[in-house]
Design an enzyme around this catalytic site. Structure first.
Site, PDB file in Angstrom:
ATOM      1  CG  HIS A  49      45.982  31.800  37.251  1.00  0.00           C
ATOM      2  ND1 HIS A  49      46.954  32.628  36.736  1.00  0.00           N
ATOM      3  CD2 HIS A  49      44.869  32.552  37.365  1.00  0.00           C
ATOM      4  CE1 HIS A  49      46.454  33.840  36.567  1.00  0.00           C
ATOM      5  NE2 HIS A  49      45.186  33.823  36.938  1.00  0.00           N
ATOM      6  CG  HIS A  70      42.612  32.762  44.750  1.00  0.00           C
ATOM      7  ND1 HIS A  70      41.817  33.880  44.601  1.00  0.00           N
ATOM      8  CD2 HIS A  70      43.242  32.581  43.555  1.00  0.00           C
ATOM      9  CE1 HIS A  70      41.941  34.342  43.368  1.00  0.00           C
ATOM     10  NE2 HIS A  70      42.797  33.569  42.720  1.00  0.00           N
ATOM     11  CG  ASP A 113      49.327  30.138  42.101  1.00  0.00           C
ATOM     12  OD1 ASP A 113      48.866  30.799  43.056  1.00  0.00           O
ATOM     13  OD2 ASP A 113      49.310  30.538  40.923  1.00  0.00           O
ATOM     14  CB  SER A 148      41.902  31.225  40.522  1.00  0.00           C
ATOM     15  OG  SER A 148      42.171  30.507  39.346  1.00  0.00           O
ATOM     16  CG  ASN A 206      40.742  38.318  43.408  1.00  0.00           C
ATOM     17  OD1 ASN A 206      39.884  37.460  43.282  1.00  0.00           O
ATOM     18  ND2 ASN A 206      41.386  38.853  42.382  1.00  0.00           N
ATOM     19  CD  GLU A 218      45.211  27.777  40.770  1.00  0.00           C
ATOM     20  OE1 GLU A 218      44.357  28.341  41.475  1.00  0.00           O
ATOM     21  OE2 GLU A 218      45.291  27.935  39.549  1.00  0.00           O
ATOM     22  CE  LYS A 223      44.953  36.447  42.921  1.00  0.00           C
ATOM     23  NZ  LYS A 223      44.481  37.235  41.803  1.00  0.00           N
TER      24      LYS A 223
HETATM   25  C1  LIG Z   1      45.924  31.230  41.092  1.00  0.00           C
HETATM   26  C2  LIG Z   1      46.504  32.505  40.570  1.00  0.00           C
HETATM   27  N1  LIG Z   1      47.817  32.557  40.329  1.00  0.00           N
HETATM   28  C3  LIG Z   1      48.396  33.680  39.858  1.00  0.00           C
HETATM   29  C4  LIG Z   1      47.662  34.809  39.621  1.00  0.00           C
HETATM   30  C5  LIG Z   1      48.361  36.009  39.090  1.00  0.00           C
HETATM   31  O1  LIG Z   1      48.675  36.874  40.142  1.00  0.00           O
HETATM   32  P1  LIG Z   1      48.834  38.445  39.880  1.00  0.00           P
HETATM   33  O2  LIG Z   1      47.467  39.004  39.811  1.00  0.00           O
HETATM   34  O3  LIG Z   1      49.625  38.936  41.048  1.00  0.00           O
HETATM   35  O4  LIG Z   1      49.584  38.585  38.588  1.00  0.00           O
HETATM   36  C6  LIG Z   1      46.274  34.792  39.865  1.00  0.00           C
HETATM   37  C7  LIG Z   1      45.380  35.958  39.648  1.00  0.00           C
HETATM   38  O5  LIG Z   1      45.605  37.010  39.344  1.00  0.00           O
HETATM   39  C8  LIG Z   1      45.689  33.615  40.354  1.00  0.00           C
HETATM   40  O6  LIG Z   1      44.371  33.562  40.579  1.00  0.00           O
END
Ligand SMILES: Cc1ncc(COP(=O)(O)O)c(C=O)c1O
Length: 271
Positions: A129, A200, A197, A172, A43, A168, A232
Protein backbone atom coordinates in the site's frame (compact mmCIF):
# COMPACT_ATOMS: atom_id res chain seq x y z
CA UNK A 1 4.42 29.13 -7.48
CA UNK A 2 4.62 26.39 -4.81
CA UNK A 3 3.33 23.40 -6.87
CA UNK A 4 5.97 21.07 -8.23
CA UNK A 5 3.48 18.73 -9.96
CA UNK A 6 1.20 19.65 -12.85
CA UNK A 7 -2.59 19.55 -12.37
CA UNK A 8 -3.03 20.43 -16.05
CA UNK A 9 -0.83 17.44 -16.94
CA UNK A 10 -3.03 15.18 -14.85
CA UNK A 11 -6.13 16.53 -16.51
CA UNK A 12 -4.63 16.07 -19.98
CA UNK A 13 -3.82 12.44 -19.12
CA UNK A 14 -7.44 11.91 -17.99
CA UNK A 15 -6.23 11.20 -14.44
CA UNK A 16 -7.39 14.28 -12.52
CA UNK A 17 -8.97 13.30 -9.23
CA UNK A 18 -12.09 14.91 -7.78
CA UNK A 19 -14.36 14.10 -4.86
CA UNK A 20 -17.55 12.19 -5.63
CA UNK A 21 -20.33 13.41 -3.32
CA UNK A 22 -22.19 10.54 -1.69
CA UNK A 23 -25.41 11.31 0.19
CA UNK A 24 -25.27 8.15 2.29
CA UNK A 25 -23.58 4.74 2.28
CA UNK A 26 -25.39 1.91 4.03
CA UNK A 27 -23.84 -1.51 3.54
CA UNK A 28 -24.57 -2.85 0.09
CA UNK A 29 -26.43 0.27 -1.05
CA UNK A 30 -25.42 3.89 -1.46
CA UNK A 31 -27.18 7.05 -2.57
CA UNK A 32 -25.77 9.86 -4.67
CA UNK A 33 -27.57 12.75 -6.41
CA UNK A 34 -30.91 11.28 -5.45
CA UNK A 35 -30.23 7.84 -6.98
CA UNK A 36 -29.51 4.56 -5.24
CA UNK A 37 -26.69 2.25 -6.36
CA UNK A 38 -25.36 -1.17 -5.42
CA UNK A 39 -22.11 -0.50 -3.54
CA UNK A 40 -19.14 -2.61 -4.57
CA UNK A 41 -16.62 0.08 -3.69
CA UNK A 42 -16.36 0.25 0.11
CA UNK A 43 -14.28 -1.81 2.55
CA UNK A 44 -17.12 -2.46 4.99
CA UNK A 45 -16.91 -6.19 4.20
CA UNK A 46 -19.18 -7.33 7.04
CA UNK A 47 -21.54 -4.36 7.03
CA UNK A 48 -20.46 -3.55 10.59
CA UNK A 49 -20.46 0.22 10.01
CA UNK A 50 -24.26 -0.05 10.14
CA UNK A 51 -24.51 -2.54 13.04
CA UNK A 52 -26.75 -1.26 15.86
CA UNK A 53 -24.28 -2.51 18.54
CA UNK A 54 -21.47 -0.36 17.12
CA UNK A 55 -23.61 2.71 16.60
CA UNK A 56 -25.01 2.48 20.11
CA UNK A 57 -21.53 1.97 21.63
CA UNK A 58 -20.29 5.07 19.77
CA UNK A 59 -23.32 7.08 20.91
CA UNK A 60 -22.91 6.05 24.55
CA UNK A 61 -19.19 6.87 24.52
CA UNK A 62 -19.83 10.27 22.93
CA UNK A 63 -22.26 11.07 25.76
CA UNK A 64 -20.00 9.71 28.48
CA UNK A 65 -16.52 10.81 27.29
CA UNK A 66 -17.18 13.44 24.62
CA UNK A 67 -16.84 13.56 20.86
CA UNK A 68 -13.07 13.84 20.74
CA UNK A 69 -9.96 12.76 22.67
CA UNK A 70 -8.82 16.43 22.90
CA UNK A 71 -5.07 15.70 23.06
CA UNK A 72 -2.23 13.38 22.23
CA UNK A 73 -2.38 10.11 24.18
CA UNK A 74 0.78 11.21 25.99
CA UNK A 75 -0.83 14.40 27.27
CA UNK A 76 -4.44 13.79 28.43
CA UNK A 77 -5.91 11.88 25.45
CA UNK A 78 -5.54 8.29 26.66
CA UNK A 79 -8.75 7.30 28.45
CA UNK A 80 -10.24 4.16 29.94
CA UNK A 81 -12.09 3.43 26.70
CA UNK A 82 -8.75 3.29 24.81
CA UNK A 83 -7.19 1.06 27.44
CA UNK A 84 -10.14 -1.33 27.16
CA UNK A 85 -9.75 -1.52 23.37
CA UNK A 86 -6.01 -2.21 23.69
CA UNK A 87 -6.66 -5.05 26.14
CA UNK A 88 -9.33 -6.49 23.84
CA UNK A 89 -6.98 -6.43 20.84
CA UNK A 90 -4.12 -8.08 22.78
CA UNK A 91 -6.42 -10.82 24.00
CA UNK A 92 -8.02 -11.42 20.57
CA UNK A 93 -4.79 -11.48 18.57
CA UNK A 94 -2.32 -12.92 21.07
CA UNK A 95 -0.21 -9.74 21.20
CA UNK A 96 1.77 -8.55 24.22
CA UNK A 97 0.96 -4.87 23.65
CA UNK A 98 -0.67 -2.53 21.13
CA UNK A 99 -0.72 1.18 20.32
CA UNK A 100 -3.78 2.91 18.81
CA UNK A 101 -3.57 5.34 15.88
CA UNK A 102 -6.19 7.52 14.19
CA UNK A 103 -5.43 5.99 10.79
CA UNK A 104 -3.61 3.13 9.18
CA UNK A 105 -1.69 5.58 7.05
CA UNK A 106 -0.24 7.32 10.10
CA UNK A 107 0.44 3.99 11.85
CA UNK A 108 2.55 2.74 8.94
CA UNK A 109 4.42 6.03 8.72
CA UNK A 110 5.13 6.09 12.45
CA UNK A 111 6.48 2.54 12.57
CA UNK A 112 8.76 2.63 9.56
CA UNK A 113 10.11 6.12 10.18
CA UNK A 114 10.76 5.51 13.88
CA UNK A 115 12.23 2.04 13.61
CA UNK A 116 14.77 2.17 10.82
CA UNK A 117 17.98 4.17 10.45
CA UNK A 118 20.38 4.53 7.54
CA UNK A 119 22.20 1.37 8.56
CA UNK A 120 19.03 -0.71 7.91
CA UNK A 121 17.49 -2.32 4.85
CA UNK A 122 13.75 -2.26 4.23
CA UNK A 123 12.34 -4.95 1.91
CA UNK A 124 8.87 -4.23 0.58
CA UNK A 125 6.57 -6.20 -1.71
CA UNK A 126 6.12 -4.14 -4.86
CA UNK A 127 2.34 -4.08 -4.39
CA UNK A 128 2.42 -2.82 -0.80
CA UNK A 129 0.00 0.00 0.00
CA UNK A 130 1.00 3.62 -0.67
CA UNK A 131 1.30 4.34 3.07
CA UNK A 132 4.06 1.72 3.36
CA UNK A 133 5.84 2.71 0.17
CA UNK A 134 5.76 6.37 1.10
CA UNK A 135 7.12 5.67 4.59
CA UNK A 136 9.91 3.68 2.96
CA UNK A 137 10.79 6.59 0.69
CA UNK A 138 10.89 9.01 3.64
CA UNK A 139 12.89 6.66 5.88
CA UNK A 140 16.69 6.90 5.87
CA UNK A 141 16.83 3.08 5.47
CA UNK A 142 17.72 1.61 2.07
CA UNK A 143 14.47 0.58 0.34
CA UNK A 144 14.51 -2.64 -1.71
CA UNK A 145 11.32 -3.65 -3.47
CA UNK A 146 10.80 -7.28 -4.45
CA UNK A 147 8.42 -8.64 -7.11
CA UNK A 148 4.96 -9.34 -5.76
CA UNK A 149 4.95 -12.43 -3.52
CA UNK A 150 8.16 -13.67 -5.16
CA UNK A 151 10.03 -15.45 -2.36
CA UNK A 152 12.96 -16.42 -4.62
CA UNK A 153 13.47 -12.75 -5.60
CA UNK A 154 13.34 -11.71 -1.94
CA UNK A 155 15.70 -14.49 -0.83
CA UNK A 156 18.24 -13.46 -3.46
CA UNK A 157 18.39 -9.90 -2.01
CA UNK A 158 18.09 -10.70 1.71
CA UNK A 159 20.99 -9.87 3.99
CA UNK A 160 21.20 -11.38 7.48
CA UNK A 161 19.83 -9.36 10.41
CA UNK A 162 19.86 -6.12 8.42
CA UNK A 163 16.33 -4.82 8.86
CA UNK A 164 12.65 -5.25 8.20
CA UNK A 165 10.54 -7.13 5.62
CA UNK A 166 7.06 -5.66 5.09
CA UNK A 167 4.13 -7.18 3.25
CA UNK A 168 0.34 -7.26 3.37
CA UNK A 169 -2.10 -9.90 4.58
CA UNK A 170 -4.68 -9.43 1.83
CA UNK A 171 -3.35 -7.14 -0.90
CA UNK A 172 -5.46 -4.04 -1.16
CA UNK A 173 -5.55 -3.84 -4.95
CA UNK A 174 -5.50 -7.47 -6.13
CA UNK A 175 -7.16 -9.20 -3.18
CA UNK A 176 -4.64 -12.06 -3.08
CA UNK A 177 -2.87 -13.17 0.11
CA UNK A 178 0.75 -12.50 1.06
CA UNK A 179 2.93 -15.64 1.21
CA UNK A 180 3.22 -15.55 4.99
CA UNK A 181 4.53 -19.10 5.45
CA UNK A 182 7.30 -18.21 2.92
CA UNK A 183 7.97 -14.79 4.49
CA UNK A 184 8.21 -16.19 8.00
CA UNK A 185 10.60 -18.94 6.82
CA UNK A 186 12.89 -16.39 5.12
CA UNK A 187 12.73 -13.93 8.01
CA UNK A 188 13.46 -16.70 10.52
CA UNK A 189 16.45 -17.97 8.50
CA UNK A 190 17.93 -14.52 7.93
CA UNK A 191 17.22 -13.02 11.36
CA UNK A 192 15.26 -10.10 9.91
CA UNK A 193 12.04 -8.70 11.38
CA UNK A 194 8.65 -9.04 9.72
CA UNK A 195 5.77 -6.55 9.61
CA UNK A 196 2.29 -7.42 8.36
CA UNK A 197 -0.23 -4.80 7.27
CA UNK A 198 -3.45 -6.78 7.64
CA UNK A 199 -5.86 -3.92 6.92
CA UNK A 200 -7.93 -6.13 4.61
CA UNK A 201 -7.57 -9.52 6.32
CA UNK A 202 -8.52 -8.51 9.86
CA UNK A 203 -12.12 -9.31 10.73
CA UNK A 204 -12.58 -11.39 7.59
CA UNK A 205 -10.04 -14.23 7.60
CA UNK A 206 -8.95 -16.67 10.30
CA UNK A 207 -10.70 -17.97 13.40
CA UNK A 208 -12.99 -15.26 14.84
CA UNK A 209 -11.62 -12.90 12.18
CA UNK A 210 -8.08 -12.88 13.61
CA UNK A 211 -6.73 -12.23 10.14
CA UNK A 212 -4.37 -13.58 7.52
CA UNK A 213 -1.73 -15.06 9.83
CA UNK A 214 -4.35 -17.10 11.64
CA UNK A 215 -5.90 -18.16 8.32
CA UNK A 216 -2.52 -19.40 7.05
CA UNK A 217 -1.48 -21.02 10.34
CA UNK A 218 1.45 -18.64 10.99
CA UNK A 219 2.05 -18.09 14.74
CA UNK A 220 1.83 -14.41 15.82
CA UNK A 221 5.30 -14.67 17.45
CA UNK A 222 6.85 -15.15 14.00
CA UNK A 223 5.78 -11.67 12.92
CA UNK A 224 7.23 -8.96 15.16
CA UNK A 225 4.95 -6.11 13.98
CA UNK A 226 1.22 -6.52 13.41
CA UNK A 227 -0.60 -3.53 11.94
CA UNK A 228 -4.36 -3.62 11.52
CA UNK A 229 -7.04 -1.05 10.78
CA UNK A 230 -10.52 -0.43 12.14
CA UNK A 231 -11.83 1.26 9.01
CA UNK A 232 -12.46 -1.78 6.83
CA UNK A 233 -14.15 -4.98 8.05
CA UNK A 234 -14.42 -3.54 11.56
CA UNK A 235 -16.57 -0.75 10.15
CA UNK A 236 -15.25 2.25 12.11
CA UNK A 237 -11.87 3.95 11.45
CA UNK A 238 -8.46 4.13 13.11
CA UNK A 239 -5.72 1.56 13.45
CA UNK A 240 -3.31 -0.20 15.78
CA UNK A 241 0.22 -1.53 15.82
CA UNK A 242 0.93 -4.54 18.01
CA UNK A 243 3.89 -6.65 19.07
CA UNK A 244 6.16 -6.92 22.09
CA UNK A 245 5.95 -4.53 25.03
CA UNK A 246 9.43 -3.30 24.06
CA UNK A 247 8.28 -2.46 20.51
CA UNK A 248 5.27 -0.57 21.83
CA UNK A 249 7.39 1.34 24.39
CA UNK A 250 9.80 2.25 21.60
CA UNK A 251 7.01 3.56 19.35
CA UNK A 252 5.39 5.40 22.23
CA UNK A 253 8.68 7.26 22.69
CA UNK A 254 9.90 7.69 19.13
CA UNK A 255 6.84 7.33 16.85
CA UNK A 256 6.23 10.97 16.00
CA UNK A 257 2.87 10.20 14.35
CA UNK A 258 1.78 8.81 17.73
CA UNK A 259 3.36 11.33 20.08
CA UNK A 260 2.30 14.45 18.18
CA UNK A 261 -1.22 13.50 17.10
CA UNK A 262 -4.63 13.73 18.78
CA UNK A 263 -5.71 10.31 20.08
CA UNK A 264 -8.47 8.20 18.50
CA UNK A 265 -11.87 9.76 19.41
CA UNK A 266 -13.55 7.85 22.29
CA UNK A 267 -16.69 6.99 20.24
CA UNK A 268 -14.48 5.26 17.67
CA UNK A 269 -12.58 3.35 20.33
CA UNK A 270 -15.82 2.26 21.98
CA UNK A 271 -17.38 1.14 18.69
C1 LIG B 1 -3.24 -2.15 3.01
C2 LIG B 1 -3.63 -0.83 3.58
N1 LIG B 1 -2.87 -0.31 4.55
C3 LIG B 1 -3.17 0.89 5.11
C4 LIG B 1 -4.27 1.60 4.70
C5 LIG B 1 -4.54 2.91 5.35
O1 LIG B 1 -5.47 2.75 6.37
P1 LIG B 1 -6.41 3.97 6.82
O2 LIG B 1 -7.50 4.04 5.82
O3 LIG B 1 -6.88 3.60 8.19
O4 LIG B 1 -5.54 5.19 6.82
C6 LIG B 1 -5.09 1.08 3.68
C7 LIG B 1 -6.31 1.76 3.17
O5 LIG B 1 -6.82 2.70 3.50
C8 LIG B 1 -4.76 -0.17 3.12
O6 LIG B 1 -5.51 -0.68 2.14
Amino acid sequence: MPFHLSLAGREAAGLKRSLPLIDKVAGRLLWSAGQSYLNFAGNDYLGLSQAPELREAADRAALEFGAGAVASPLVVGHQAVHRALEAELCDWLGLEAVLLFSSGFSANQAVIKALLGKEHLLWQDRLNHASLQEAGLLSPARLLRFAHNDMAALEARLKPSAGLIVSEGVFSMDGDLGDWPGLSRLAGQSGNWLMIDDAHGLGVLGREGRGTLDELGVAPEQVQIFMGTFGKALGVGGAFVGGSRELVDYLLNFGRGYVYSTHLPPPQAAA
